[in-house]
Motif scaffolding. Structure first.
Motif, mmCIF file in Angstrom:
data_model
loop_
_atom_site.group_PDB
_atom_site.id
_atom_site.type_symbol
_atom_site.label_atom_id
_atom_site.label_comp_id
_atom_site.label_asym_id
_atom_site.label_seq_id
_atom_site.Cartn_x
_atom_site.Cartn_y
_atom_site.Cartn_z
ATOM 1 N N LEU A 264 0.827 -1.199 0.000
ATOM 2 C CA LEU A 264 0.000 0.000 0.000
ATOM 3 C C LEU A 264 0.867 1.257 0.000
ATOM 4 O O LEU A 264 2.059 1.220 0.314
ATOM 5 C CB LEU A 264 -0.929 0.004 1.216
ATOM 6 N N ARG A 295 -6.420 6.308 7.929
ATOM 7 C CA ARG A 295 -6.505 6.036 6.492
ATOM 8 C C ARG A 295 -7.121 4.652 6.283
ATOM 9 O O ARG A 295 -6.745 3.681 6.944
ATOM 10 C CB ARG A 295 -5.117 6.118 5.859
ATOM 11 N N TYR A 297 -8.258 1.567 3.564
ATOM 12 C CA TYR A 297 -8.002 0.926 2.275
ATOM 13 C C TYR A 297 -9.103 -0.107 2.046
ATOM 14 O O TYR A 297 -9.235 -1.065 2.808
ATOM 15 C CB TYR A 297 -6.632 0.244 2.264
ATOM 16 N N ILE A 314 -7.682 -1.049 -5.255
ATOM 17 C CA ILE A 314 -7.740 -0.530 -3.885
ATOM 18 C C ILE A 314 -8.324 0.873 -3.928
ATOM 19 O O ILE A 314 -7.867 1.724 -4.694
ATOM 20 C CB ILE A 314 -6.345 -0.492 -3.233
ATOM 21 N N GLU A 316 -8.777 4.117 -1.700
ATOM 22 C CA GLU A 316 -8.165 4.705 -0.509
ATOM 23 C C GLU A 316 -8.908 5.976 -0.118
ATOM 24 O O GLU A 316 -9.256 6.797 -0.968
ATOM 25 C CB GLU A 316 -6.692 5.011 -0.803
#
Length: 557
Positions: A264, A295, A297, A314, A316
């Motif tokens: 990531l 944060r 994901y 992904i 985010e």
């Protein structure tokens, strides 16, 4: 914890209780605001919820890590890892049964003192407790203790008695022999039991991730990596594991353990915690040092199993539960997307729900549907009480409903088509009655002109007049004019049809427009009535109509 930021642990069997771990252990109960009387120690977590302090435990100083016993009984049993490597079983002010009383106060002591970094209870064999310690050249760093072990004081050798007395321990409550010893001459920074097989233990060692099998402790599966901190298994995909190093998170597939399947986005500051959401598939939360941002994901759409040729998707995003710097956070075990965060400085807690991204879909029938979390919502066009349905419906909805009712397909009784449109639109009603009248007039004319090759049913007025046959002429004088001037007057069936279509004359042999003029006067269409009278060579009648209109309108002013 002592000298570090606080941490949060949700109770595995009470969804309304959690523990704050700092220099001491604090047990809190969370509930709606106003549900109970305000008690000392009640803290507001949000507009809807508040937490009440139930108990404090200050008996275990120098805490470095805490793990909550996974089974219902004994409840509120906690394992505390300390700076000297000892693991202590303690509780938080609950009524202890005989089993709990035997366990509370029990201590598990390694051969060589060094810091205990992490603890993990086996979720199935709950008597097994794994502890990860710092490196010692003559000792193991992963110790698996059996909390049900009993060692009578007389079984402890003299050397052990000397060591225990030096640290001021009661030998009757001490266990010094682990059930398993793993990871010799190495350091263990994180641990977790694998959900797919609870005999397998995943450990973040000094330079690698290692999988130990308790059935054969002499062998291990490992991969060299720097991402050895915070190992955690996705509760929804037992083969997916997350770990981190500094500001980077690695996602692993245990079936292809050679390298991370995904790395990531690297954060500018070191990470302090990563955690999978227990109620939402593929949602990973991360926290960096000195930050008030968590944060997220979203790996919801990541193919499973993750293939070598596919690039995982992904999504985010970031959330800010509070204004101050966050010390730690913990997902709620059962409430969807809910977490509690605690500030780094003064233990201020916040109850926070992460709202899902909303996906919209608009159907061809104008229905709106959107998904939010586990819920699917549908919105169809409706009318409030007292609203006019014909006026408020969208044109697309009207068109669809009329098409479904075969609107316009009744060619036998044409006037009934306005009923197929709902029957509540006066303009449509007038239109279809007019069309019905026009068709009936044209059909009558068609019967009279059966020998004529040109059909007039679908013809306009101009075309009808052009194709007229059998036209007769007559001379007619102006009515009301001093000059007796004859004007040629043309007459034919087609011309009468055109006048009937315009509404000037009625059906039948009578072609007098006086009836139409009187109807226009009743509707106060004075100018139109005067023009039609003039077109029919009646000047006197046109003047009468205008005078009547002037008098009528003036009398009402």
């Amino acid at each position: 914890m002592s000298g570090s930021k606080p941490d949060i642990l949700w109770s595995p069997h009470h969804p309304d209780r959690y523990v704050i771990c700092d220099s001491e252990l604090g047990l809190y109960s969370i509930g709606p605001v106003g549900s109970t009387e305000t008690k000392p120690g009640t803290l507001s977590l949000s507009k809807e919820t508040a937490a009440t302090l139930l108990a404090i435990n200050s008996d275990t100083p120098y805490m470095k890590c805490v793990a909550w016993y996974p089974k219902h009984e004994p409840e509120c049993l906690l394992a505390v890892g300390q700076a000297n490597g000892r693991v202590v079983l303690t509780s938080l002010g609950q009524n202890h049964n005989s089993t709990c009383k035997e366990l509370v106060g029990k201590e598990f002591v390694p051969k060589h003192a060094r810091q205990c970094n992490t603890l993990a209870w086996n979720p199935v064999d709950s008597n097994l407790l794994a502890a990860g310690l710092d490196k010692h050249r003559a000792d193991f760093s992963v110790l698996i203790w059996d909390i049900s072990s009993k060692f009578a004081p007389e079984t402890i050798v003299a050397a052990e008695k000397i060591r225990l007395s030096s640290v001021d321990l009661d030998s009757s409550t001490v266990v010094t022999k682990p059930l398993y010893e793993l990871g010799q001459n190495d350091a263990c920074l994180s641990l977790c039991w694998l959900l797919r097989d609870t005999k397998l233990l995943l450990a973040g060692m000094h330079r690698n991730l290692a999988i130990f099998d308790l059935r054969n402790t002499s062998q291990k599966t490992f991969v060299n990596t720097k991402a050895i901190q915070g190992v955690t298994v996705d509760p929804h995909f037992p083969d997916r594991v997350a770990s981190f190093f500094e500001g980077q998170v690695a996602i692993w597939d245990l079936r292809k353990f050679e390298k991370p399947v995904l790395t990531l986005t690297e954060q500018p500051k070191p990470l302090t915690k990563v955690a999978w959401c227990p109620t939402r598939t593929g949602l990973l939360a991360t926290l960096t040092r000195d930050s008030n941002i968590i944060r997220l994901y979203d790996m919801q759409h990541t193919p499973t199993p993750i293939g070598d040729e596919t690039e995982p998707t992904i999504i985010e995003r970031s959330v800010q539960p509070c204004e101050s710097q966050i010390g730690s956070f913990a997902w709620h075990p059962s409430s969807q997307n809910r977490m509690v965060v605690v500030s780094a400085a003064n233990r201020v807690m916040t109850d926070f729900t992460v709202f899902e991204r909303i996906s919209l879909a608009w159907s061809s029938t104008a229905s709106l549907m959107w998904a939010c979390g586990r819920h699917l919502y549908s919105c169809v066009e409706g009318l409030a009480e007292g609203e006019d349905s014909a006026a408020e419906k969208d044109i697309a909805t009207k068109m669809r409903e009329r098409a479904q009712s075969r609107y316009g397909h009744d060619t036998v009784q044409v006037w009934r088509n306005h009923l197929l449109a709902g029957g509540n639109d006066p303009q449509l009603r007038s239109l279809w009655f007019d069309l019905s009248y026009i068709l009936s007039c044209a059909e009558d004319m068609e019967l009279k002109l059966q020998g004529n090759k040109h059909s007039v049913v679908y013809s306009g007025i101009k075309n009808i007049v052009k194709t007229s046959s059998g036209t007769t002429e007559s001379r007619r004088c102006w009515s009301g004019s001093d000059r007796q001037t004859d004007v040629t007057h043309f007459h034919s069936e087609e011309r009468c049809l055109a006048l009937r279509l315009c509404g000037w004359i009625s059906r039948g042999p009578d072609i007098d427009v006086e009836t139409f003029l009187r109807s226009l006067e009743q509707e106060r269409e004075w100018e139109r009535a005067a023009a039609i009278a003039l077109f029919n060579l009646d000047i006197r009648r046109a003047i009468q109509i205008l005078n009547k209109g002037a008098v009528t309108e003036k009398g009402e002013c």
